[in-house]
Design an enzyme around this catalytic site. Sequence first.
Site, PDB file in Angstrom:
ATOM      1  N   HIS A 142       9.383   8.738  -8.692  1.00  0.00           N
ATOM      2  CA  HIS A 142       9.110   9.696  -7.624  1.00  0.00           C
ATOM      3  C   HIS A 142      10.239  10.733  -7.602  1.00  0.00           C
ATOM      4  O   HIS A 142      11.419  10.382  -7.758  1.00  0.00           O
ATOM      5  CB  HIS A 142       9.106   8.998  -6.252  1.00  0.00           C
ATOM      6  CG  HIS A 142       7.933   8.090  -6.004  1.00  0.00           C
ATOM      7  ND1 HIS A 142       6.869   7.965  -6.859  1.00  0.00           N
ATOM      8  CD2 HIS A 142       7.674   7.267  -4.945  1.00  0.00           C
ATOM      9  CE1 HIS A 142       6.000   7.103  -6.349  1.00  0.00           C
ATOM     10  NE2 HIS A 142       6.463   6.665  -5.196  1.00  0.00           N
ATOM     11  N   THR A 178       1.017 -10.572 -10.702  1.00  0.00           N
ATOM     12  CA  THR A 178       0.257  -9.885 -11.756  1.00  0.00           C
ATOM     13  C   THR A 178       0.208  -8.366 -11.545  1.00  0.00           C
ATOM     14  O   THR A 178      -0.312  -7.642 -12.388  1.00  0.00           O
ATOM     15  CB  THR A 178      -1.196 -10.416 -11.800  1.00  0.00           C
ATOM     16  OG1 THR A 178      -1.712 -10.352 -10.456  1.00  0.00           O
ATOM     17  CG2 THR A 178      -1.265 -11.835 -12.301  1.00  0.00           C
ATOM     18  N   CYS A 192       8.835   3.141  -0.916  1.00  0.00           N
ATOM     19  CA  CYS A 192       9.570   3.632  -2.089  1.00  0.00           C
ATOM     20  C   CYS A 192      10.205   5.018  -1.873  1.00  0.00           C
ATOM     21  O   CYS A 192      11.359   5.244  -2.235  1.00  0.00           O
ATOM     22  CB  CYS A 192       8.655   3.655  -3.307  1.00  0.00           C
ATOM     23  SG  CYS A 192       6.991   4.229  -2.953  1.00  0.00           S
TER      24      CYS A 192
HETATM   25  P1  NAP Z   1      -1.064  -3.804  -7.732  1.00  0.00           P
HETATM   26  O1  NAP Z   1      -0.579  -3.417  -9.080  1.00  0.00           O
HETATM   27  O2  NAP Z   1      -2.418  -3.384  -7.312  1.00  0.00           O
HETATM   28  O3  NAP Z   1      -0.944  -5.400  -7.609  1.00  0.00           O
HETATM   29  C1  NAP Z   1      -1.359  -6.111  -6.467  1.00  0.00           C
HETATM   30  C2  NAP Z   1      -0.937  -7.557  -6.586  1.00  0.00           C
HETATM   31  O4  NAP Z   1      -1.309  -8.238  -5.381  1.00  0.00           O
HETATM   32  C3  NAP Z   1      -1.641  -8.296  -7.731  1.00  0.00           C
HETATM   33  O5  NAP Z   1      -0.781  -9.273  -8.232  1.00  0.00           O
HETATM   34  C4  NAP Z   1      -2.809  -8.955  -6.987  1.00  0.00           C
HETATM   35  O6  NAP Z   1      -3.305 -10.103  -7.649  1.00  0.00           O
HETATM   36  C5  NAP Z   1      -2.115  -9.355  -5.705  1.00  0.00           C
HETATM   37  N1  NAP Z   1      -3.080  -9.642  -4.651  1.00  0.00           N
HETATM   38  C6  NAP Z   1      -4.041  -8.823  -4.164  1.00  0.00           C
HETATM   39  N2  NAP Z   1      -4.760  -9.467  -3.218  1.00  0.00           N
HETATM   40  C7  NAP Z   1      -4.223 -10.708  -3.117  1.00  0.00           C
HETATM   41  C8  NAP Z   1      -4.542 -11.856  -2.331  1.00  0.00           C
HETATM   42  N3  NAP Z   1      -5.527 -11.841  -1.444  1.00  0.00           N
HETATM   43  N4  NAP Z   1      -3.800 -12.972  -2.508  1.00  0.00           N
HETATM   44  C9  NAP Z   1      -2.795 -13.007  -3.407  1.00  0.00           C
HETATM   45  N5  NAP Z   1      -2.453 -11.958  -4.188  1.00  0.00           N
HETATM   46  C10 NAP Z   1      -3.166 -10.827  -4.039  1.00  0.00           C
HETATM   47  O7  NAP Z   1      -0.096  -3.253  -6.586  1.00  0.00           O
HETATM   48  P2  NAP Z   1       1.503  -2.987  -6.641  1.00  0.00           P
HETATM   49  O8  NAP Z   1       1.773  -1.584  -6.985  1.00  0.00           O
HETATM   50  O9  NAP Z   1       2.172  -4.064  -7.428  1.00  0.00           O
HETATM   51  O10 NAP Z   1       1.873  -3.101  -5.084  1.00  0.00           O
HETATM   52  C11 NAP Z   1       1.857  -4.325  -4.406  1.00  0.00           C
HETATM   53  C12 NAP Z   1       2.446  -4.170  -3.036  1.00  0.00           C
HETATM   54  O11 NAP Z   1       3.735  -3.608  -3.096  1.00  0.00           O
HETATM   55  C13 NAP Z   1       1.649  -3.258  -2.090  1.00  0.00           C
HETATM   56  O12 NAP Z   1       1.735  -3.796  -0.777  1.00  0.00           O
HETATM   57  C14 NAP Z   1       2.378  -1.966  -2.170  1.00  0.00           C
HETATM   58  O13 NAP Z   1       2.190  -1.196  -0.989  1.00  0.00           O
HETATM   59  C15 NAP Z   1       3.803  -2.437  -2.289  1.00  0.00           C
HETATM   60  N6  NAP Z   1       4.670  -1.441  -2.876  1.00  0.00           N
HETATM   61  C16 NAP Z   1       4.342  -0.818  -4.020  1.00  0.00           C
HETATM   62  C17 NAP Z   1       5.203   0.140  -4.521  1.00  0.00           C
HETATM   63  C18 NAP Z   1       4.877   0.883  -5.730  1.00  0.00           C
HETATM   64  O14 NAP Z   1       5.574   1.887  -5.973  1.00  0.00           O
HETATM   65  N7  NAP Z   1       3.884   0.463  -6.514  1.00  0.00           N
HETATM   66  C19 NAP Z   1       6.374   0.432  -3.899  1.00  0.00           C
HETATM   67  C20 NAP Z   1       6.693  -0.223  -2.757  1.00  0.00           C
HETATM   68  C21 NAP Z   1       5.829  -1.151  -2.255  1.00  0.00           C
HETATM   69  P3  NAP Z   1      -4.573 -10.008  -8.656  1.00  0.00           P
HETATM   70  O15 NAP Z   1      -4.032  -9.443  -9.939  1.00  0.00           O
HETATM   71  O16 NAP Z   1      -4.980 -11.426  -8.777  1.00  0.00           O
HETATM   72  O17 NAP Z   1      -5.582  -9.130  -8.014  1.00  0.00           O
END
Ligand code: NAP
Length: 358
Positions: free
Chosen positions: A263, A11, A129
């Site tokens: 970025h 999500t 990233c």
């Molecule tokens: P986000 O939009 O905040 O989404 C977080 C996701 O993790 C949501 O699906 C959330 O589910 C889920 N989640 C949170 N706590 C959880 C739990 N206890 N059990 C199962 N699912 C859980 O964040 P995002 O940008 O997609 O980033 C997610 C990850 O990817 C992070 O570790 C981030 O560091 C990494 N990342 C992000 C980027 C970027 O550019 N955004 C790049 C590289 C890596 P709910 O909706 O149910 O809360």
Amino acid sequence: MGYKVAIVGVTGEVGKTFLKVLEERNFPVEELIPIASARSRGKKITFRGKEYTVRALEDFDSFKGIDIALFSAGGSTSKEWAPKFAADGAIVVDNSSAWRMEPDVPLVVPEVNPEDVKEHKGIIANPNCSTIQMVVALKPIYDEAGIKNVIVSTYQAVSGAGAKAIADLIRQTKAWCKALEERGLGEEDLSPEILAEIQAELPPARKFPHQIAFNALPHIDRFFEDGYTREENKMLFETRKIMHDNNINVSATCVRVPVFYGHSESISIQTEKEITPERAREILSKAPGVVVVDNPAENEYPLPIYAAGKDEVFVGRIRKDRVFDPGLNMWVVADNIRKGAATNAVQIAELLIKYGLV
Ligand code: NAP
């Protein structure tokens, strides 16, 4: 032949992009298992025209039968759950920083160190990233001329901090425009005093320590005693691990800017040998995953608004560095959610199939 693929964090910003990228690249998904936190239990998502119900991690007794698990649910979720998936036979490709520097976890950018996936023991890490787009652009130069030192300043999109950070930028921008309208102010009326007054009324950002709209924050992740941030350290240590070269030095300053997706990085490179900008342009044009956009006379250079939604790393402003000799300077832009996260992870999953590891 298809694979049973779980997406943990489906999500979120990265999770939603996983779905798009898997569809676009026609990844052989036989069965999809969408997972998020208990907050999202029962939510519906659509993949290839079919509706799926999101489940929570706690709903599973076992992860047996899952071939590949794409994780993007934060470090602590990954630390706890990725080993459970791996123990049940899945190969985890993890987007968080939880496993990146573990010695027995490969850290992979397919254009740079694809063979490293073969060393996996159940978990493969996707780099940060900012590091991914930088090493895609550095590798062809490294192979041609060697690299000693890199000085990089980043201009990072809010989407890099997740869905709530995007909401912060939207809310604050709307509130800002509304405040100008309500006061009947045009461009001739603006002054630092009026801006300060409006700033004081803005809704506080939830994901940032300061206002993000119309601002630039030289602060991503936490600070260490030496004054560098964790994000800046990732750019050093992850680059060394991916490039298999502990002699490269990277001094980074990572800045959050009010851009939604993409970025940008200004990179100064001290090479071992002389390499002309013309030669760099030539080799980068042929490098996998790189698009050179470098015609400043026509105002053509990489821009985050055009990189958004694309999988390539865009490189431009290639010129001789004025400080490093021999050296180069360039401007590198990529979509942080695609190449910086989802696309890179799906490419890793494709390597697993290519090398017969799954
Ligand atoms: P986000 O939009 O905040 O989404 C977080 C996701 O993790 C949501 O699906 C959330 O589910 C889920 N989640 C949170 N706590 C959880 C739990 N206890 N059990 C199962 N699912 C859980 O964040 P995002 O940008 O997609 O980033 C997610 C990850 O990817 C992070 O570790 C981030 O560091 C990494 N990342 C992000 C980027 C970027 O550019 N955004 C790049 C590289 C890596 P709910 O909706 O149910 O809360």
